[in-house]
Write a protein that holds these residues in place. Structure first.
Motif, PDB file in Angstrom:
ATOM      1  N   ILE A   1      55.389 168.185  85.793  1.00 29.12           N
ATOM      2  CA  ILE A   1      55.036 168.692  84.460  1.00 29.12           C
ATOM      3  C   ILE A   1      54.943 170.202  84.493  1.00 29.12           C
ATOM      4  O   ILE A   1      55.484 170.919  83.643  1.00 29.12           O
ATOM      5  N   TYR A   2      54.290 170.701  85.528  1.00 27.54           N
ATOM      6  CA  TYR A   2      54.081 172.131  85.641  1.00 27.54           C
ATOM      7  C   TYR A   2      55.410 172.874  85.753  1.00 27.54           C
ATOM      8  O   TYR A   2      55.662 173.855  85.062  1.00 27.54           O
ATOM      9  N   LEU A   3      56.279 172.320  86.602  1.00 27.06           N
ATOM     10  CA  LEU A   3      57.575 172.962  86.791  1.00 27.06           C
ATOM     11  C   LEU A   3      58.383 172.967  85.505  1.00 27.06           C
ATOM     12  O   LEU A   3      59.030 173.956  85.154  1.00 27.06           O
ATOM     13  N   LEU A   4      58.310 171.833  84.768  1.00 22.33           N
ATOM     14  CA  LEU A   4      59.051 171.746  83.513  1.00 22.33           C
ATOM     15  C   LEU A   4      58.561 172.807  82.531  1.00 22.33           C
ATOM     16  O   LEU A   4      59.353 173.500  81.889  1.00 22.33           O
ATOM     17  N   ARG A   5      57.230 172.894  82.445  1.00 22.67           N
ATOM     18  CA  ARG A   5      56.672 173.875  81.511  1.00 22.67           C
ATOM     19  C   ARG A   5      57.072 175.289  81.911  1.00 22.67           C
ATOM     20  O   ARG A   5      57.397 176.120  81.079  1.00 22.67           O
ATOM     21  N   TRP A   6      57.028 175.514  83.218  1.00 28.96           N
ATOM     22  CA  TRP A   6      57.378 176.838  83.724  1.00 28.96           C
ATOM     23  C   TRP A   6      58.829 177.173  83.366  1.00 28.96           C
ATOM     24  O   TRP A   6      59.142 178.256  82.894  1.00 28.96           O
ATOM     25  N   ALA A   7      59.688 176.167  83.568  1.00 28.13           N
ATOM     26  CA  ALA A   7      61.107 176.383  83.281  1.00 28.13           C
ATOM     27  C   ALA A   7      61.304 176.678  81.795  1.00 28.13           C
ATOM     28  O   ALA A   7      62.083 177.556  81.421  1.00 28.13           O
ATOM     29  N   ARG A   8      60.538 175.926  80.947  1.00 30.47           N
ATOM     30  CA  ARG A   8      60.716 176.133  79.514  1.00 30.47           C
ATOM     31  C   ARG A   8      60.285 177.552  79.108  1.00 30.47           C
ATOM     32  O   ARG A   8      60.997 178.258  78.414  1.00 30.47           O
ATOM     33  N   LYS A   9      59.125 177.914  79.642  1.00 30.29           N
ATOM     34  CA  LYS A   9      58.625 179.256  79.317  1.00 30.29           C
ATOM     35  C   LYS A   9      59.624 180.309  79.758  1.00 30.29           C
ATOM     36  O   LYS A   9      59.889 181.278  79.062  1.00 30.29           O
ATOM     37  N   ASN A  10      60.152 180.103  80.950  1.00 26.93           N
ATOM     38  CA  ASN A  10      61.091 181.040  81.504  1.00 26.93           C
ATOM     39  C   ASN A  10      62.327 181.160  80.634  1.00 26.93           C
ATOM     40  O   ASN A  10      62.825 182.246  80.368  1.00 26.93           O
ATOM     41  N   ARG A  11      62.761 179.991  80.144  1.00 30.29           N
ATOM     42  CA  ARG A  11      63.936 179.980  79.304  1.00 30.29           C
ATOM     43  C   ARG A  11      63.647 180.731  78.004  1.00 30.29           C
ATOM     44  O   ARG A  11      64.443 181.545  77.550  1.00 30.29           O
ATOM     45  N   GLU A  12      62.474 180.459  77.447  1.00 29.59           N
ATOM     46  CA  GLU A  12      62.113 181.140  76.204  1.00 29.59           C
ATOM     47  C   GLU A  12      62.096 182.649  76.401  1.00 29.59           C
ATOM     48  O   GLU A  12      62.585 183.410  75.576  1.00 29.59           O
ATOM     49  N   LEU A  13      61.527 183.044  77.529  1.00 30.65           N
ATOM     50  CA  LEU A  13      61.427 184.466  77.828  1.00 30.65           C
ATOM     51  C   LEU A  13      62.813 185.081  77.930  1.00 30.65           C
ATOM     52  O   LEU A  13      63.089 186.150  77.396  1.00 30.65           O
ATOM     53  N   LYS A  14      63.687 184.359  78.622  1.00 32.05           N
ATOM     54  CA  LYS A  14      65.055 184.864  78.797  1.00 32.05           C
ATOM     55  C   LYS A  14      65.755 184.974  77.452  1.00 32.05           C
ATOM     56  O   LYS A  14      66.441 185.944  77.167  1.00 32.05           O
ATOM     57  N   GLU A  15      65.538 183.919  76.626  1.00 34.27           N
ATOM     58  CA  GLU A  15      66.168 183.934  75.311  1.00 34.27           C
ATOM     59  C   GLU A  15      65.700 185.137  74.512  1.00 34.27           C
ATOM     60  O   GLU A  15      66.473 185.834  73.878  1.00 34.27           O
ATOM     61  N   GLN A  16      64.372 185.340  74.599  1.00 37.27           N
ATOM     62  CA  GLN A  16      63.794 186.454  73.858  1.00 37.27           C
ATOM     63  C   GLN A  16      64.393 187.775  74.331  1.00 37.27           C
ATOM     64  O   GLN A  16      64.761 188.633  73.532  1.00 37.27           O
ATOM     65  N   GLN A  17      64.513 187.887  75.654  1.00 40.19           N
ATOM     66  CA  GLN A  17      65.092 189.110  76.205  1.00 40.19           C
ATOM     67  C   GLN A  17      66.520 189.294  75.730  1.00 40.19           C
ATOM     68  O   GLN A  17      66.927 190.380  75.340  1.00 40.19           O
ATOM     69  N   LEU A  18      67.246 188.198  75.750  1.00 35.06           N
ATOM     70  CA  LEU A  18      68.636 188.250  75.348  1.00 35.06           C
ATOM     71  C   LEU A  18      68.738 188.669  73.886  1.00 35.06           C
ATOM     72  O   LEU A  18      69.545 189.522  73.517  1.00 35.06           O
ATOM     73  N   ASN A  19      67.862 188.047  73.062  1.00 33.83           N
ATOM     74  CA  ASN A  19      67.852 188.399  71.647  1.00 33.83           C
ATOM     75  C   ASN A  19      67.606 189.879  71.461  1.00 33.83           C
ATOM     76  O   ASN A  19      68.270 190.540  70.678  1.00 33.83           O
TER      77      ASN A  19
END
Ligand code: ADP
Length: 549
Positions: free
Chosen positions: A108-126
């Motif tokens: 669960i923790y890893l999944l959440r971490w991955a999601r957050k990371n993805r969101e962060l990357k998306e935000q950066q990309l945006n």
């Protein structure tokens, strides 16, 4: 900010790992497996303690070690005789449950971490996309490539020297960063109009071979609210994208006028944005801001604090030698027959800009008169025309020179004596620097007032007269006195502001009158020097005074 977020993840993840490892170590079976004969021996010799049956094994302690042995291989009855044996009901699922629980948590923790990371990357990309499209958008904030070098700037060798280091930094930023040297973020060029401040900034960019972003302070303070701050943001974004780069802000006073008095929200928002941008620089950003002003006293203190425009370079009107070399530059591609010394002599008070248009006008005059070369009379004919266009620039008569040089010399000697900092002083203008101190004493302020009153005191002493050239200095003296009373309450009695100001000014006046009377000889010697050389430095004043006293 992104970095610290990432760090947080790493820390949390490592903490989890450590906890898991500890649990594992704790739960791990630390007993040694021994064979039945040894176990039996120990039992028979009553060397067994803490016996416990758990699943298929008998666990026990003997001395300091723990052992286990398959329980079916030994004679348990023998054991029961000598010691009590606990029997643990086997629970084969417990260990598995714990493991599964932990694994589930970890997943669960890893999944959440991955999601957050993805969101962060998306935000950066945006952000990057937005930024890129912002940079693509047509805008008048564009870098210029400057092909101007120091060769195009005549005179002002000391200014060039001061800027050498910055150029080197822009050329080889790595060299300085490796040594952890922090470069100035802002350089403030202070000097009257037309002395080449813009030219100097362009030359720095040209010498360093970096792009140059020009903005005038006035262009920030626009009609629409919020536009100024937005423009500042855009300017810095573009500069950082093009780094190493130079941002030049001409007439920064339009933005950075001292606050207080009439409030102007738009200007203040713009100024705050500028301060934020300058504070937000990383040392490696490679962006250096050069700003120009002709009145440093007007600038908001916030701009002058460390980390902002903490490097100041004073550019003064050119002296005779400098005027000569500026004239040479502008005459270089024209035919002329001239005594350059003479032209330089008669153009006291001309800025570089004025000299450039003077040469141009003279050339036109020569052409119109059907001449093949430009001559001295062409200069004479157009001089007044050029002068008329320039406020405040005047050529003095011999008499006026005598007056003005004595006036300025009195200020210089007093300033030297009272430790009021200045760099140079000349027939035209001085640059008494603002105190660098955070806390200024009443004595410091009094001393500045005395310097501003010194010229007038000298006029009275030496010529038994007062002149209009004192107007500005008297105003400055009054302003300081007012500050002392209204701002800092450096007074004996509250409530009577006008009377207290008067008292301060009168005290300073009488002090400085007796000082110039004592120093008259030195002042007049310096005055001669000023007439001869137009400007003298603090060092010159020091040498001269050392000779006399
Ligand atoms: P400032 O920014 O101080 O008002 P500028 O840099 O705009 O002055 O100068 C205006 C013009 O005057 C320059 O473009 C240049 O042609 C001329 N000029 C001024 N000072 C010098 C100088 N020291 N050497 C050569 N040209 C100069």
């Amino acid at each position: 900010m992104e970095v610290s977020k990432k760090n947080r993840y790493i820390i949390a993840f490592s903490a989890l790992l450590v906890v898991l490892l500890l649990l594992f170590a704790f739960l791990r079976d630390r007993s040694h497996l021994i064979d039945a004969r040894t176990a039996q021996n120990l039992i028979e010799n009553s060397l067994v303690e803490d016996a416990k049956i758990d699943g298929a094994y008998l666990y026990f302690r003997s001395g300091t070690e723990r052992y286990r042995v398959p329980k079916d291989a030994i004679d348990l009855k023998e054991l029961y005789k000598t010691t009590a044996v606990a029997v643990k009901e086997p629970n084969p699922y417990l260990a598995d449950l714990i493991t599964i629980g932990f694994l589930a948590l970890l997943v669960i923790y890893l999944l959440r971490w991955a999601r957050k990371n993805r969101e962060l990357k998306e935000q950066q990309l945006n952000e990057q996309i937005q930024f890129a499209s912002e940079l693509q958008r047509p805008s008048d904030i564009k870098p210029m490539v400057s092909n101007i070098t120091f060769k195009d700037v005549a005179g002002i060798n000391d200014v060039k020297e001061e800027l050498e280091e910055i150029i080197d930094f822009l050329r080889h930023p790595g060299k300085y960063l490796n040594f952890g040297i922090r470069m100035p973020r802002g350089v403030l060029l202070v000097g009257p109009p037309g002395v080449g401040k813009t030219l100097i900034a362009k030359a720095v960019a040209g010498e360093a071979g970096v792009p140059f972003f020009y903005q005038s302070g006035a262009s920030f303070v626009q009609i629409y609210v919020g536009m100024g701050a937005k423009r500042v943001r855009e300017l810095f974004k573009r500069a950082k994208a093009a780094a190493p780069a130079i941002v030049f802000i001409d007439e920064i006073d339009a933005v950075g006028k001292a606050r207080g008095g009439m409030r102007n929200d738009e200007r203040e928002a713009t100024l705050n944005q500028l301060l934020t941008e300058m504070d937000g620089f990383e040392d490696s950003s490679g962006v250096i801001v050069i700003a120009a002003t002709n009145k440093i006293e007007m600038l908001d203190d916030a701009l002058l604090r460390p980390g902002r425009f903490d490097r100041r370079v004073y550019v003064s009107l050119p002296n005779k030698e400098e005027r000569k070399s500026i004239l040479k530059i502008y005459l270089a591609n024209k035919p002329y027959h001239l005594d350059l010394d003479e032209i330089a002599q008669m153009t006291v008070g001309f800025s570089g800009a004025a000299l450039s248009s003077l040469v141009n006008e003279a050339a036109i005059h020569a052409l119109k008169s059907g001449k093949k070369v430009i001559e001295g009379e062409d200069f004479l004919a157009v001089k007044d025309k050029v002068l008329l266009g320039k406020r405040k620039i005047l050529t003095y008569s011999e008499e006026e020179k005598r007056i003005q040089s004595a006036y300025q010399a009195a200020k210089a000697v007093t300033a030297y004596w009272l430790d009021v900092d200045f760099d140079k002083i000349g027939l035209l203008g001085d640059n008494f620097q603002r105190s660098e101190k955070e806390i200024v004493s009443k004595t410091d302020m009094m001393n500045r007032i005395k310097v501003y009153l010194a010229g007038d005191a000298m006029m009275h002493l030496h010529f038994n007269e007062h002149y209009t050239n004192a107007a500005n200095d008297l105003k400055e003296a009054r302003l300081i006195a007012r500050d002392m009373v209204e701002h800092y309450s450096m007074v004996d009695r509250f409530g009577a502001a006008a009377a207290e100001e008067e008292k301060i000014l009168m005290e300073a006046k009488s002090d400085v009158e007796s000082f110039v009377a004592r120093a008259e000889e030195g002042i007049m010697r310096l005055a001669d020097e000023i007439i001869r050389r137009e400007t003298v430095s603090r060092e010159d004043v020091k040498e001269l005074l050392n000779e006399i006293f």
